[in-house]
Motif scaffolding. Sequence first.
Motif, PDB file in Angstrom:
ATOM      1  N   ALA A  48       4.464   0.362   0.617  1.00 54.18           N
ATOM      2  CA  ALA A  48       3.153  -0.128   0.178  1.00 54.18           C
ATOM      3  C   ALA A  48       1.976   0.515   0.913  1.00 54.18           C
ATOM      4  N   ALA A  49       2.241   1.466   1.804  1.00 53.89           N
ATOM      5  CA  ALA A  49       1.154   2.123   2.546  1.00 53.89           C
ATOM      6  C   ALA A  49       0.249   2.884   1.586  1.00 53.89           C
ATOM      7  N   THR A  50      -1.040   2.838   1.870  1.00 54.90           N
ATOM      8  CA  THR A  50      -2.028   3.549   1.065  1.00 54.90           C
ATOM      9  C   THR A  50      -2.441   4.833   1.777  1.00 54.90           C
ATOM     10  N   VAL A  51      -3.200   5.646   1.082  1.00 51.55           N
ATOM     11  CA  VAL A  51      -3.748   6.856   1.706  1.00 51.55           C
ATOM     12  C   VAL A  51      -4.616   6.460   2.894  1.00 51.55           C
ATOM     13  N   GLU A  52      -5.322   5.360   2.762  1.00 52.80           N
ATOM     14  CA  GLU A  52      -6.172   4.899   3.868  1.00 52.80           C
ATOM     15  C   GLU A  52      -5.331   4.467   5.061  1.00 52.80           C
ATOM     16  N   ALA A  60      -4.145   0.243  11.451  1.00 52.02           N
ATOM     17  CA  ALA A  60      -4.688  -1.105  11.613  1.00 52.02           C
ATOM     18  C   ALA A  60      -3.988  -2.114  10.707  1.00 52.02           C
ATOM     19  N   ASP A  61      -3.571  -1.680   9.521  1.00 53.61           N
ATOM     20  CA  ASP A  61      -2.894  -2.603   8.594  1.00 53.61           C
ATOM     21  C   ASP A  61      -1.382  -2.669   8.839  1.00 53.61           C
ATOM     22  N   ARG A  62      -0.902  -1.936   9.845  1.00 49.53           N
ATOM     23  CA  ARG A  62       0.506  -1.920  10.250  1.00 49.53           C
ATOM     24  C   ARG A  62       1.451  -1.383   9.173  1.00 49.53           C
ATOM     25  N   MET A  63       0.916  -0.572   8.271  1.00 50.69           N
ATOM     26  CA  MET A  63       1.717  -0.013   7.181  1.00 50.69           C
ATOM     27  C   MET A  63       2.184   1.411   7.455  1.00 50.69           C
ATOM     28  N   ALA A  64       1.583   2.080   8.447  1.00 49.85           N
ATOM     29  CA  ALA A  64       1.914   3.482   8.711  1.00 49.85           C
ATOM     30  C   ALA A  64       1.872   3.776  10.209  1.00 49.85           C
TER      31      ALA A  64
END
Length: 120
Positions: free
Chosen positions: A11-15, A104-108
Amino acid sequence: MIVAGFGFRRAATVESLADALAATDGTPDALATAADKAQALAPLAKRLGLPVHAVPPDALTAARTQTDSAASRTHRNTGSVAEAAALAAAGPGARLLSPRVVSADRMATCALAASSGETS
């Protein structure tokens, strides 16, 4: 050559990826991740004008990482996908410049490695 290696959730985004890279305070010459996720780096690579290296599973498990994530151990048999991808893509004798950092969103996660002979 300096390589930014990435580990990330589906679910990680480019951001998410860009945030993790920014946290390293580095300027890579290339991006890298596990081969089966390399296509997901294409939007960031295009934004930055950098190539993407798809790292095969055996190269991920062969790399000696500085940090150890339970999730990376469970799913990829390495302590850090980001560190392993960076080291593998930077080539034999590569060294870690920045251990993995988390977006910061802990996705990457992102780590930097330099090829042998690169000063920084």
